[in-house]
Scaffold this motif. Structure first.
Motif, short mmCIF file in Angstrom:
data_model
loop_
_atom_site.label_atom_id
_atom_site.label_comp_id
_atom_site.label_asym_id
_atom_site.label_seq_id
_atom_site.Cartn_x
_atom_site.Cartn_y
_atom_site.Cartn_z
N ALA A 57 30.66 0.75 47.76
CA ALA A 57 30.73 -0.65 48.17
C ALA A 57 29.38 -1.10 48.75
O ALA A 57 28.88 -2.19 48.43
N GLU A 58 28.81 -0.28 49.61
CA GLU A 58 27.51 -0.61 50.19
C GLU A 58 26.43 -0.67 49.10
O GLU A 58 25.56 -1.53 49.13
N TYR A 59 26.52 0.23 48.12
CA TYR A 59 25.55 0.20 47.02
C TYR A 59 25.67 -1.12 46.25
O TYR A 59 24.67 -1.75 45.94
N ARG A 60 26.90 -1.53 45.95
CA ARG A 60 27.08 -2.78 45.19
C ARG A 60 26.50 -3.97 45.95
O ARG A 60 25.86 -4.83 45.35
N CYS A 61 26.68 -4.00 47.25
CA CYS A 61 26.12 -5.10 48.06
C CYS A 61 24.59 -5.03 48.05
O CYS A 61 23.92 -6.05 47.85
N PHE A 62 24.05 -3.83 48.25
CA PHE A 62 22.60 -3.65 48.22
C PHE A 62 22.06 -4.08 46.85
O PHE A 62 21.06 -4.81 46.76
N ALA A 63 22.73 -3.66 45.79
CA ALA A 63 22.28 -3.98 44.43
C ALA A 63 22.28 -5.48 44.17
O ALA A 63 21.37 -6.00 43.51
N LYS A 64 23.28 -6.19 44.68
CA LYS A 64 23.33 -7.64 44.49
C LYS A 64 22.13 -8.32 45.14
O LYS A 64 21.53 -9.23 44.58
N ILE A 65 21.78 -7.85 46.33
CA ILE A 65 20.62 -8.42 47.01
C ILE A 65 19.35 -8.14 46.20
O ILE A 65 18.55 -9.05 45.94
N VAL A 66 19.17 -6.89 45.78
CA VAL A 66 17.97 -6.52 45.04
C VAL A 66 17.92 -7.23 43.69
O VAL A 66 16.85 -7.68 43.26
N ASP A 67 19.07 -7.39 43.05
CA ASP A 67 19.12 -8.15 41.79
C ASP A 67 18.52 -9.54 41.99
O ASP A 67 17.70 -9.99 41.19
N HIS A 68 18.93 -10.20 43.06
CA HIS A 68 18.47 -11.56 43.33
C HIS A 68 17.03 -11.61 43.82
O HIS A 68 16.28 -12.51 43.45
#
Length: 137
Positions: A57-68
């Motif tokens: 879950a934390e990875y998915r949140c981190f990934a969304k930020i980095v994606d943007h």
């Protein structure tokens, strides 16, 4: 029918592939599968982040930020603010606290970004919630 005429008559990619296989078999040629492509820098950075974060879950949140923020480009630079790297640190040199290779090493940038998100927001998912509300974090 010759192999060349068979390939010319194939109108669709599927037919062309079948024609190429038939032509190769007719000619006694072995066609090997293409080697898998090497990992892209983005996929490598994503794999590094997954390993470092552990919690999905934390990875998915981190990934969304980095994606943007950077689309997983360790060299991403915001031309107006000067923010730098995967997590768009401002200034980028802040990431030197995580390692002297902060300009080019995804792991160093990820480590710094995770520490920043934890210190400022409590974690990557809290940082993502803030990002969603504000368009930045």
């Amino acid at each position: 029918m010759t192999a060349a005429s068979l390939l010319r008559s194939a109108a669709t990619p599927k037919k062309a592939l079948a024609g190429a296989a038939l032509a190769a078999a007719t000619c006694g040629t072995l066609i090997a599968a293409a080697p898998a492509q090497a990992a892209t820098p983005a996929s490598s950075a994503q794999a590094t982040a997954k390993k470092m974060i552990g919690d999905s879950a934390e990875y998915r949140c981190f990934a969304k930020i980095v994606d943007h923020e950077s689309d997983w480009n360790v060299n991403a630079t915001n031309s107006s603010s000067g923010a730098y790297g995967l997590v768009q640190a401002l200034p980028g040199s802040k990431m030197a606290s995580a390692g002297s290779d902060w300009k080019t090493n995804a792991a160093t940038q990820i480590e710094w970004g995770l520490d920043y998100m934890k210190d400022r927001y409590g974690g990557a998912c809290d940082a993502w919630s803030f990002w969603q509300a504000n368009g930045w974090y």
